[in-house]
Design an enzyme around this catalytic site. Structure first.
Site, short mmCIF file in Angstrom:
data_model
loop_
_atom_site.label_atom_id
_atom_site.label_comp_id
_atom_site.label_asym_id
_atom_site.label_seq_id
_atom_site.Cartn_x
_atom_site.Cartn_y
_atom_site.Cartn_z
N HIS A 159 0.84 -1.20 0.00
CA HIS A 159 0.00 0.00 0.00
C HIS A 159 0.88 1.26 0.00
O HIS A 159 0.66 2.19 -0.76
CB HIS A 159 -0.91 -0.05 1.23
CG HIS A 159 -1.74 1.17 1.46
ND1 HIS A 159 -3.07 1.24 1.11
CD2 HIS A 159 -1.43 2.36 2.02
CE1 HIS A 159 -3.53 2.44 1.44
NE2 HIS A 159 -2.56 3.13 2.00
N GLU A 160 1.91 1.27 0.84
CA GLU A 160 2.81 2.44 0.90
C GLU A 160 3.60 2.60 -0.40
O GLU A 160 3.82 3.72 -0.87
CB GLU A 160 3.77 2.33 2.09
CG GLU A 160 3.08 2.34 3.46
CD GLU A 160 2.22 3.58 3.70
OE1 GLU A 160 2.58 4.65 3.18
OE2 GLU A 160 1.19 3.47 4.37
N HIS A 163 1.51 4.40 -2.86
CA HIS A 163 1.44 5.86 -2.67
C HIS A 163 2.60 6.53 -3.42
O HIS A 163 2.46 7.63 -3.94
CB HIS A 163 1.54 6.23 -1.18
CG HIS A 163 0.24 6.13 -0.44
ND1 HIS A 163 -0.93 6.65 -0.91
CD2 HIS A 163 -0.07 5.57 0.77
CE1 HIS A 163 -1.91 6.43 -0.04
NE2 HIS A 163 -1.41 5.76 1.00
N GLU A 226 -6.27 6.72 -1.06
CA GLU A 226 -6.22 5.50 -0.25
C GLU A 226 -6.78 4.31 -1.01
O GLU A 226 -6.21 3.22 -0.99
CB GLU A 226 -7.00 5.70 1.06
CG GLU A 226 -6.35 6.64 2.04
CD GLU A 226 -4.93 6.27 2.39
OE1 GLU A 226 -4.58 5.08 2.31
OE2 GLU A 226 -4.15 7.17 2.73
N ASP A 230 -4.79 0.96 -2.15
CA ASP A 230 -5.28 -0.40 -1.84
C ASP A 230 -5.32 -1.25 -3.12
O ASP A 230 -4.84 -2.38 -3.15
CB ASP A 230 -6.70 -0.37 -1.26
CG ASP A 230 -6.75 0.17 0.17
OD1 ASP A 230 -5.65 0.36 0.75
OD2 ASP A 230 -7.85 0.38 0.69
ZN LIG Z 1 -2.43 5.06 2.66
#
Ligand SMILES: [Zn+2]
Length: 507
Positions: A159-160, A163, A226, A230
Site C-alpha cells: 500500500h505504501e 502511494h 487511499e 489499496d
Molecule cells: Zn495510505
C-alpha cells in the site's frame, strides 16, 4: 527508546494481537524509556545511496514537472538524514535486511520495478508505516509485531509503495517547495514520524507553522488516494505471489480493535489511513478476484518477528515460558534468544547449535552463535565460524559487519579495517553501523585522515553538516596526506559545503 507497549509472548503466539493495542497505549503513556543494546542505536541497513540522474526513471507526466527525479532523490536523501536525527531506527542488521528484502520483492512486482526504494525500520511500538519522498518507506516495529503473517505486513508495505508509484506525495512536495531542501526534508520527516508520537512540533520548528500546516495537509492522503493505493497494492501482492487477502484481513483486525476499544486506541495507521467498512469490503472483493490461499509460511518472516520480539521483550522470562520448543525453528530460535537474555547461555548455545545442524548455512543462526561465543569469551572460535561464513557469503554486508566487529574485539583492527574497506565498495553496505566500525578500526590501525573522513561520513548521515565539514577540514590540515587522498577529502568537502550553502541561502 520506547518501552514496547506490547507483550511479545502473546503477540507471536497468535493470541489476537490487536487486542493488545489498548493496553499498549496506556503503558506507553506512563512508562519511561528503556534502551536495549541491540536495538538502541539508529543504524538503518539500507543507506540512502547516491543516485545519478541517468539511473532514475522519469515519470514523465505533467505532474512530473513539479519536481524532477533528481530533486526528488535529493529530497529523499535529506529526508533520511532528518529521519536518522529525529527517530530511533532499528540497528539490527537481520531485521533491516528482512524488511528490505520483502520490500524489494514487492517493488519488483510493482509498476515501477526500477524505482530506487529504500526500506527502514523505526523503533516505535505503534502500528504504522509511511511513505516518504524518493521512495523512502518506514515500517514501525509495532507493525512487524502486530502482523500475524507475512501477507499482512506485505499488504501494508505494498500500500505504501503504491502511494509512491502513484505520485500521491506530489502535492506535499509542492507545498514544500517554498522551503529549502533541508527544511522541507526535516518538516516532512517530523510530520511522518510525529504522526505516531505527537511530537512533531519540535521537528517542525524550522518551518513556520503555516508552511508546516500546509505540508501536513498535503501529506494526509485523500480517500481516493487511499483506495487507489489499496487497489494497486493488492495487485502488487498478487504479482509477488503473496496472498492478496493479507491487506483486507489486516485492515479488518485493526478496524475491529477500534470498535472494541474506541477512538483512544486507534492504531496510528488508521489515523493516517482511515479504514471504513466500505474500504474493507472493497479491498476484500478485489483480493478475491486474485484468489487467496497462496500464502505460504515464511520462515524469514517468523524469524525476523521472533528476533525483534525476543530482543525487545521487557520480560524474557515470561517469553521463555510461553515458547514451546516443539513447534518449529522460529520458536526454537526465540527460545534460544530468551534463554540467553535470562542468563542461560549454555541452553541458548545448545538450541542454536541444534538449529544450525538442521540448517547449517543460515546466516542468522551462524551470526547469533558467534555473538554468543563472543559473549562467552570464545573469541577465536567466533572468528573461525565467521571467517568460514565469509567464505560462504563473500561480500555479504551483514556477515561482513559481524566479522569486522569480532576482529575489532579480538584486537585485530588492521584486519577489521581491510574487511570494512572492502564492504564500503558496495553502496548498500554504507550504513551508519559500518561507518562507525570504520572510524573505530581506522583510529587504531589506519591513517589519521581516514578516521576524520569516516567520522565526517557519520555526521553527514545524521544530518550534521557543520561537524562533518569540521572533520574534513581537520583531515586536510594533517601532515603527510597523499595527493590522491587529499583530492578525495576535498571532493567530499565540496559536496558538504554546497549542501550547507543551499541551506543557508534558502532559509
Ligand atoms: Zn495510505
Amino acid at each position: 527508546m520506547n518501552i514496547r507497549p506490547y507483550s511479545p509472548p502473546k503477540q507471536y503466539l497468535g493470541v489476537i494481537p490487536v487486542l493488545r493495542y489498548a493496553d499498549l497505549r496506556m503503558i506507553r503513556r506512563t512508562l519511561q524509556i528503556a534502551a536495549l543494546a541491540l536495538l538502541s542505536v539508529a543504524f538503518p541497513r539500507m543507506a540512502s545511496s547516491e543516485i545519478s540522474a541517468d539511473q532514475l526513471p522519469d515519470f514523465g507526466d505533467s505532474s512530473g514537472a513539479l519536481i524532477s527525479p533528481v530533486q526528488e532523490q535529493e529530497l529523499g536523501e535529506a529526508f533520511m538524514r532528518s529521519v536518522r536525527s529525529q527517530a530511533k531506527l532499528v540497528a539490527d542488521p537481520h531485521i533491516n535486511r528482512y524488511i528490505s528484502q520483502l520490500g524489494a520483492r514487492l517493488v519488483a512486482a510493482s509498476d515501477t520495478p526500477n524505482y530506487p526504494f529504500t526500506f527502514f525500520v523505526v523503533d516505535d511500538p505503534s502500528i504504522n508505516a509511511f511513505a516518504g519522498p524518493g521512495g523512502r518507506i518506514g515500517v514501525h516495529t509495532g507493525l512487524l509485531l502486530a502482523a500475524e503473517n507475512e501477507s499482512e505486513l506485505a499488504g501494508v508495505i505494498a500500500h505504501e509503495i503504491a502511494h509512491v508509484t502513484q505520485r500521491h506525495l506530489l502535492r506535499a512536495y509542492e507545498s514544500a517547495r517554498q522551503l529549502s531542501l533541508p527544511t522541507a526534508a526535516a518538516t516532512i520527516a517530523a510530520i511522518l514520524l510525529g504522526a505516531a508520537t505527537g511530537s512533531a512540533d519540535a521537528g517542525i520548528a524550522a518551518a513556520s507553522a503555516v508552511q508546516a500546516g500546509s505540508i501536513q495537509h498535503q501529506l494526509n492522503f485523500t480517500r481516493a488516494n487511499e483506495k487507489e493505493a489499496d487497489r494497486i497494492g493488492i495487485q502488487t501482492l498478487a504479482r509477488a505471489d503473496i496472498d492478496p487477502y493479507g491487506m483486507p484481513a489486516f485492515f479488518e483486525r485493526l478496524y475491529q480493535t477500534t470498535r472494541l476499544y474506541g477512538s483512544a486506541s486507534i492504531p496510528e495507521f488508521l489515523s493516517t489511513h482511515p479504514v471504513t467498512t466500505d474500504r474493507i469490503a472493497e479491498s476484500s472483493e478485489r483480493a478475491q478476484q486474485y484468489g487467496s490461499g497462496k500464502q505460504r509460511d515464511s520462515l524469514e518472516f517468523e524469524l525476523a518477528k521472533m528476533r525483534l520480539a525476543a530482543l525487545s521483550s521487557r520480560n524474557p522470562a515470561s517469553l521463555l515460558r510461553a515458547l514451546d520448543l516443539a513447534r518449529g525453528p522460529a520458536r526454537r530460535y526465540g527460545f534460544a534468544l530468551a534463554s540467553w537474555r535470562t542468563g542461560d547461555r549454555a541452553r541458548a548455545r545448545r538450541e542454536l547449535e541444534a538449529l544450525r545442524r538442521q540448517d547449517p548455512d543460515r546466516i542468522l543462526y551462524r551470526t547469533t552463535l558467534t555473538d554468543l561465543l563472543m559473549d562467552e569469551g570464545e573469541v577465536s572460535r567466533a572468528l573461525e565460524l565467521l571467517s568460514d561464513t565469509m567464505r560462504l557469503y563473500p561480500g555479504d554486508p551483514v556477515v561482513g559487519q559481524y566479522y569486522a566487529e569480532a576482529l575489532l574485539l579480538a584486537g585485530k583492527a588492521g584486519q577489521a579495517r581491510e574487511v570494512i574497506l572492502d564492504l564500503l565498495k558496495d553502496e548498500h553496505a554504507r550504513t551508519e553501523a559500518i561507518y562507525k566500525l570504520w572510524a573505530r578500526a581506522t583510529s587504531i590501525a589506519g591513517p589519521a585522515w581516514e578516521t576524520r573522513f569516516a567520522s565526517a561520513e557519520l555526521y553527514y548521515m545524521k544530518g550534521n553538516l557543520h561537524l562533518a565539514i569540521d572533520q574534513l577540514e581537520q583531515a586536510l590540515r594533517l601532515k603527510g596526506v597523499k595527493d590522491y587522498d587529499q583530492a578525495r577529502i576535498r571532493a567530499r568537502l565540496h559536496d558538504f559545503k554546497s549542501l550547507l550553502a543551499q541551506r543557508v541561502k534558502r532559509e
